[in-house]
Design a protein around this motif. Structure first.
Motif, PDB file in Angstrom:
ATOM      1  N   MET A 213       2.913  -9.264 -18.135  1.00  0.00           N
ATOM      2  CA  MET A 213       3.601  -9.093 -16.852  1.00  0.00           C
ATOM      3  C   MET A 213       2.610  -8.627 -15.790  1.00  0.00           C
ATOM      4  O   MET A 213       1.892  -7.648 -15.997  1.00  0.00           O
ATOM      5  N   THR A 214       2.566  -9.341 -14.689  1.00  0.00           N
ATOM      6  CA  THR A 214       1.755  -8.927 -13.545  1.00  0.00           C
ATOM      7  C   THR A 214       2.661  -8.260 -12.523  1.00  0.00           C
ATOM      8  O   THR A 214       3.667  -8.836 -12.114  1.00  0.00           O
ATOM      9  N   ILE A 215       2.306  -7.031 -12.121  1.00  0.00           N
ATOM     10  CA  ILE A 215       3.116  -6.294 -11.169  1.00  0.00           C
ATOM     11  C   ILE A 215       2.502  -6.434  -9.781  1.00  0.00           C
ATOM     12  O   ILE A 215       1.355  -6.029  -9.565  1.00  0.00           O
ATOM     13  N   PRO A 216       3.220  -7.019  -8.832  1.00  0.00           N
ATOM     14  CA  PRO A 216       2.668  -7.196  -7.487  1.00  0.00           C
ATOM     15  C   PRO A 216       2.399  -5.858  -6.808  1.00  0.00           C
ATOM     16  O   PRO A 216       3.194  -4.914  -6.930  1.00  0.00           O
ATOM     17  N   ILE A 217       1.289  -5.780  -6.074  1.00  0.00           N
ATOM     18  CA  ILE A 217       0.939  -4.589  -5.297  1.00  0.00           C
ATOM     19  C   ILE A 217       1.210  -4.888  -3.828  1.00  0.00           C
ATOM     20  O   ILE A 217       0.676  -5.837  -3.257  1.00  0.00           O
ATOM     21  N   LEU A 218       2.064  -4.073  -3.227  1.00  0.00           N
ATOM     22  CA  LEU A 218       2.494  -4.294  -1.845  1.00  0.00           C
ATOM     23  C   LEU A 218       1.671  -3.505  -0.840  1.00  0.00           C
ATOM     24  O   LEU A 218       1.583  -3.873   0.334  1.00  0.00           O
ATOM     25  N   PHE A 219       1.087  -2.386  -1.297  1.00  0.00           N
ATOM     26  CA  PHE A 219       0.273  -1.526  -0.425  1.00  0.00           C
ATOM     27  C   PHE A 219      -0.741  -0.811  -1.295  1.00  0.00           C
ATOM     28  O   PHE A 219      -0.428  -0.377  -2.400  1.00  0.00           O
ATOM     29  N   GLU A 220      -1.970  -0.668  -0.766  1.00  0.00           N
ATOM     30  CA  GLU A 220      -3.012   0.046  -1.516  1.00  0.00           C
ATOM     31  C   GLU A 220      -3.978   0.714  -0.553  1.00  0.00           C
ATOM     32  O   GLU A 220      -4.452   0.094   0.390  1.00  0.00           O
ATOM     33  N   ASP A 221      -4.223   1.998  -0.773  1.00  0.00           N
ATOM     34  CA  ASP A 221      -5.368   2.666  -0.152  1.00  0.00           C
ATOM     35  C   ASP A 221      -5.844   3.757  -1.101  1.00  0.00           C
ATOM     36  O   ASP A 221      -5.469   3.761  -2.285  1.00  0.00           O
ATOM     37  N   GLY A 222      -6.674   4.676  -0.625  1.00  0.00           N
ATOM     38  CA  GLY A 222      -7.300   5.649  -1.512  1.00  0.00           C
ATOM     39  C   GLY A 222      -6.363   6.659  -2.133  1.00  0.00           C
ATOM     40  O   GLY A 222      -6.723   7.316  -3.125  1.00  0.00           O
ATOM     41  N   GLU A 223      -5.151   6.822  -1.593  1.00  0.00           N
ATOM     42  CA  GLU A 223      -4.248   7.825  -2.146  1.00  0.00           C
ATOM     43  C   GLU A 223      -2.893   7.277  -2.573  1.00  0.00           C
ATOM     44  O   GLU A 223      -2.100   8.000  -3.175  1.00  0.00           O
ATOM     45  N   ALA A 224      -2.633   6.025  -2.308  1.00  0.00           N
ATOM     46  CA  ALA A 224      -1.303   5.490  -2.602  1.00  0.00           C
ATOM     47  C   ALA A 224      -1.339   4.039  -3.043  1.00  0.00           C
ATOM     48  O   ALA A 224      -2.187   3.256  -2.614  1.00  0.00           O
ATOM     49  N   LEU A 225      -0.390   3.705  -3.902  1.00  0.00           N
ATOM     50  CA  LEU A 225      -0.052   2.325  -4.223  1.00  0.00           C
ATOM     51  C   LEU A 225       1.454   2.183  -4.032  1.00  0.00           C
ATOM     52  O   LEU A 225       2.214   3.099  -4.350  1.00  0.00           O
ATOM     53  N   VAL A 226       1.880   1.044  -3.529  1.00  0.00           N
ATOM     54  CA  VAL A 226       3.289   0.691  -3.604  1.00  0.00           C
ATOM     55  C   VAL A 226       3.362  -0.620  -4.375  1.00  0.00           C
ATOM     56  O   VAL A 226       2.706  -1.597  -4.013  1.00  0.00           O
ATOM     57  N   ILE A 227       4.120  -0.600  -5.459  1.00  0.00           N
ATOM     58  CA  ILE A 227       4.269  -1.798  -6.280  1.00  0.00           C
ATOM     59  C   ILE A 227       5.667  -2.380  -6.095  1.00  0.00           C
ATOM     60  O   ILE A 227       6.593  -1.696  -5.642  1.00  0.00           O
ATOM     61  N   ASP A 228       5.806  -3.647  -6.438  1.00  0.00           N
ATOM     62  CA  ASP A 228       7.099  -4.312  -6.459  1.00  0.00           C
ATOM     63  C   ASP A 228       7.583  -4.255  -7.908  1.00  0.00           C
ATOM     64  O   ASP A 228       7.255  -5.114  -8.723  1.00  0.00           O
TER      65      ASP A 228
END
Length: 217
Positions: free
Chosen positions: A1-16
């Motif tokens: 399963m590949t989990i899409p990444i909606l936002f990424e920077d040095g302190e946060a990820l938002v995944i779908d």
């Protein structure tokens, strides 16, 4: 399963987060988000940590903190209700009004037969959800939910008891025969940050929404 990444920077990820994937390992075992944390390090030394919760059936935006200091700040933002969350849900039934606000306090109950669930209760914790009808298809209605509070199962109970139309497929507050799963999707997440641009993430509607007639918001 590949989990899409909606936002990424040095302190946060938002995944779908995919529907059906629990955040924590179930007591009975089986797959969970924990199986993917090493992959979601993306070069960092630590596993990212989920800041908030989505039910197993709920798909969409999930914020992960990439370091302990960020986790503390993000938790504070949720506690102070500074985070904006927008959900889309398919409810089983026709909704008469175009929009409104549901204010139903919630309390947890438990029984040996049915396990635990949330119910509207005057002495429960305050819960507020703003809603807007987006589209209708047959006996189903696509509804936008903007929760002001973050109580357990808030949208599910407010749909069933406030709108009078439970989320399609909800086995606890509605009927699992009306949908392939509890049809709730965390579409948008906005997390303000001091001294940095806000975290902005949008998760497109998943395939099972389109299969029920709602391919577009």
């Amino acid at each position: 399963m590949t989990i899409p990444i909606l936002f990424e920077d040095g302190e946060a990820l938002v995944i779908d987060k995919p529907a059906g994937l629990p955040i924590e390992r179930p007591r009975a075992g089986g797959r969970s988000l924990e199986d993917h944390l090493a992959t979601l390090r993306l070069g960092f030394q630590r596993d990212p940590v989920a800041v908030h919760r989505l039910d197993t059936d709920t798909s969409g935006c999930l914020l992960l903190a990439r370091n302990p200091k960020a986790l503390v700040r993000f938790n504070r933002a949720f506690e102070e209700r500074a985070v904006t969350k927008r959900y889309l849900g398919i409810v089983a039934g026709n909704v008469a009004d175009d929009e409104g606000t549901i204010e139903l306090s919630l309390s947890k109950i438990s029984s040996a037969e049915k396990g635990w669930r949330m119910i509207p209760a005057k002495k429960g914790k305050p819960a507020i959800t703003h809603w807007r009808k987006v589209a209708a298809h047959g006996e189903l209605t696509l509804v936008e939910f903007r929760p002001e509070t973050g109580r357990t199962h808030q949208i599910r109970v407010h749909a069933a008891s406030g709108l009078g139309a439970a989320l399609a497929g909800d086995p606890v507050y509605g009927s699992k025969r009306t949908g392939p799963r509890t049809m709730l999707h965390a579409a948008d997440l906005v997390v303000p940050r001091d001294g940095k641009p806000a975290i902005l993430a949008h998760a497109p509607l998943p395939v099972d929404f389109a299969q029920l007639g709602f391919a577009h918001e």
